[in-house]
Design an enzyme around this catalytic site. Structure first.
Site, PDB file in Angstrom:
ATOM      1  N   ARG A 116       7.864   6.648   4.148  1.00  0.00           N
ATOM      2  CA  ARG A 116       6.606   6.040   3.705  1.00  0.00           C
ATOM      3  C   ARG A 116       5.514   6.416   4.699  1.00  0.00           C
ATOM      4  O   ARG A 116       5.564   6.061   5.875  1.00  0.00           O
ATOM      5  CB  ARG A 116       6.736   4.520   3.633  1.00  0.00           C
ATOM      6  N   HIS A 160      -4.236   2.571   4.532  1.00  0.00           N
ATOM      7  CA  HIS A 160      -3.690   1.858   5.677  1.00  0.00           C
ATOM      8  C   HIS A 160      -4.795   1.697   6.718  1.00  0.00           C
ATOM      9  O   HIS A 160      -4.711   2.205   7.835  1.00  0.00           O
ATOM     10  CB  HIS A 160      -2.484   2.602   6.248  1.00  0.00           C
ATOM     11  N   GLU A 205      -1.106  -4.276   3.663  1.00  0.00           N
ATOM     12  CA  GLU A 205      -1.444  -5.544   4.292  1.00  0.00           C
ATOM     13  C   GLU A 205      -2.916  -5.938   4.133  1.00  0.00           C
ATOM     14  O   GLU A 205      -3.653  -6.082   5.114  1.00  0.00           O
ATOM     15  CB  GLU A 205      -1.087  -5.501   5.784  1.00  0.00           C
ATOM     16  N   ASN A 328       6.159  -6.117   4.441  1.00  0.00           N
ATOM     17  CA  ASN A 328       6.204  -5.886   5.878  1.00  0.00           C
ATOM     18  C   ASN A 328       6.546  -7.204   6.554  1.00  0.00           C
ATOM     19  O   ASN A 328       5.838  -8.204   6.365  1.00  0.00           O
ATOM     20  CB  ASN A 328       4.863  -5.369   6.397  1.00  0.00           C
ATOM     21  N   TYR A 330       7.781  -9.119  10.247  1.00  0.00           N
ATOM     22  CA  TYR A 330       8.025  -9.072  11.684  1.00  0.00           C
ATOM     23  C   TYR A 330       8.558 -10.391  12.236  1.00  0.00           C
ATOM     24  O   TYR A 330       9.397 -10.387  13.126  1.00  0.00           O
ATOM     25  CB  TYR A 330       6.750  -8.657  12.418  1.00  0.00           C
ATOM     26  N   GLU A 389       8.040  -2.292   6.258  1.00  0.00           N
ATOM     27  CA  GLU A 389       7.908  -2.266   7.714  1.00  0.00           C
ATOM     28  C   GLU A 389       8.761  -3.368   8.287  1.00  0.00           C
ATOM     29  O   GLU A 389       8.753  -4.500   7.798  1.00  0.00           O
ATOM     30  CB  GLU A 389       6.462  -2.493   8.184  1.00  0.00           C
TER      31      GLU A 389
END
Length: 488
Positions: A116, A160, A205, A328, A330, A389
């Site tokens: 990606r 992005h 995002e 994504n 985290y 991600e």
């Protein structure tokens, strides 16, 4: 489910392979998930799971003036004194623009099935609108062909965060005309690459870009305030929907989606005001994207804030079917009531004692990934998902004997892959995992001082050195390809 055999074909067989892409279905997932019960040795990831790596254009490409590219908002922002922690910028970054063949070769050797990447709008349309820069698209032509020759699926993300500065000068994401500007740019990319690239993500995002770039002001373009955040958020949502509809009208063989950063949000205490603040923050971070896309409305708490911007037909334009959702992930956040915070009087609060953290101070919770995927299953119709991600920043040692030892990152990845397997076992429509990031890169406002890559980059020599986390992933991907699906 999107299966590897459906779309990872050699360049010579690309057309035949991509004809089977509509196999992205929850029924296909359910069939695989039924075969994925966890054995005593660990959780299992079912056959057909896609293994990939992610990057973004401004963070790795460099060559910011090559072949007609003009500045983006991140060129402007990173060259403004005081904006970047270590004073660096993305002028060279990882020099991927010139070293892409080496990076693709590395992915092939390690066993990655998909890549990606993002396309730089200021390469394709240097002025943001109007003339298309053929030389800019030539780079992505070369990259895509190299990926296909290595039997690696190209997944393109159209935006992005690197908006052409020329469009920022016309209002950027505050100007509702940007929805059509984005659609024109997307059309140009697909006209050139759509015969070979089938999965396309619209935005990366949008809530993060709105919050940090247009609210807090510590990301490009450096704007601040609630009204600024709201305008940027709505117009990104609108551009996302218009972009999907535009591309769907062009080709029937594309797989179209978008990418959201999602995280569990917890109150920092059980005080009513902190509980209410956490709910508001959850809306601004998570459901401000999810509700318009899947439900056709903004979160109730903020409908009045968005109402002045919403014109007739906007919510219908935003609520369009997607073939996949990129997630994504985290870690979670703990939120407190903060009367001074621009973001709905909600700010970051105390993290519970003993919570592990990365070098950036981000809390770690693999269980939170399961919770995010379960929420999509239960509240949003269980859309087909890729983890686009997932990764962690740590203080890595210098390379030694041809490798960088990063056991903390390896443990982080392992725990989150185990979470992926558990979520699939619970019926979540998870189809693949893309590690962030393939390379150490220009890490936005942190500059080059913070590293997320599974490959070490010496920014002086541009030498690439694998980290032990990459070697772990390679071992796991190759074992999975032979049918050994347990997460070791």
């Amino acid at each position: 489910m999107l299966r590897r055999r459906d779309f990872l074909a050699s360049a010579a067989a690309t057309a035949a392979a991509t004809a089977t892409l509509p196999a992205l279905t929850r029924a296909g997932l359910a069939q695989s998930a039924g075969q994925s019960a966890a054995p005593a040795g660990g959780a299992r990831i079912p056959p057909g799971f896609v293994w990939g790596a992610s990057t973004s254009a401004y963070q790795i490409e460099g060559a910011v003036t090559a072949d007609g590219r003009k500045p983006s908002i991140w060129d402007t922002f990173s060259h403004t004194p005081g904006r970047i922690a270590d004073g660096t910028n993305g002028d060279v970054a990882c020099n991927h623009y010139n070293l892409y063949a080496e990076d693709v070769e590395l992915m092939g050797k390690m066993g990655f099935q998909a890549y990606r990447f993002s396309i730089a709008w200021p390469r394709v349309m240097p002025d943001g609108t109007g003339a298309v820069n053929a030389k800019g698209l030539d780079f992505y032509d070369r990259l895509v062909d190299r990926l296909l020759a290595a039997n690696i699926l190209p997944m393109a993300c159209l935006y992005h965060w690197d908006l052409p500065q020329a469009l920022q000068d016309r209002g950027g994401w505050h100007n509702r005309d940007i929805a059509n500007w984005f659609a024109d740019y997307a059309r140009a990319c697909v006209e050139r690459l759509g015969d070979r690239v089938k999965p396309w993500a619209m935005l990366n995002e949008p809530s993060v870009h709105a919050i940090f770039g247009h609210g807090f002001g510590n990301h490009a373009p450096g704007l601040t305030g609630w009204d600024s955040y709201v305008r940027a958020q709505h117009h990104q949502n609108l551009a996302q929907g218009v972009g999907i509809s535009t591309l769907r009208s062009m080709r029937s063989d594309l797989k179209l989606g978008t990418v959201f950063s999602l995280q569990p949000i917890f109150p920092s205490s059980q005080q009513p005001q902190d509980i209410a603040a956490a709910a508001r923050f959850d809306a601004c971070w998570n459901t401000i994207n999810l509700d318009p896309l899947f439900l056709g409305r903004y979160p109730a708490a903020f409908e009045s804030s968005f109402a002045p911007l919403v014109q007739a037909g906007d919510m219908q334009a935003i609520r369009v079917p997607v073939d996949f959702l990129g997630v994504n992930y985290y870690g979670p956040s703990w939120i407190k009531h903060d009367p001074a915070a621009f973001l709905a009087q909600a700010g970051y609060g105390a993290v519970p004692d003993g919570t592990p953290r990365t070098l950036l101070g981000w809390p770690i919770s693999a269980d939170g990934l399961v919770a995010v995927l379960a929420r999509l299953r239960d509240q949003y119709g269980n859309p087909p998902v890729f983890i686009t991600e997932n990764g962690a920043c740590y203080e890595d040692p210098a390379p030694a004997n041809g490798v960088v030892q990063d056991p903390e990152r390896t443990a982080y990845i392992r725990a989150h892959l185990d979470a992926c397997a558990r979520a699939i076992g619970q019926g979540c429509a998870l189809n693949g995992y893309f590690v962030w990031s393939l390379l150490d890169n220009f890490e936005w406002a942190e500059g080059k001082r913070r590293r997320f890559g599974v490959t070490h980059v010496d920014f002086d020599t541009q030498a690439r050195t694998p980290k032990s986390s990459l070697l772990y992933l390679s071992q796991l991907m190759r074992a999975h390809a032979t049918g050994a699906g347990a997460v070791p």
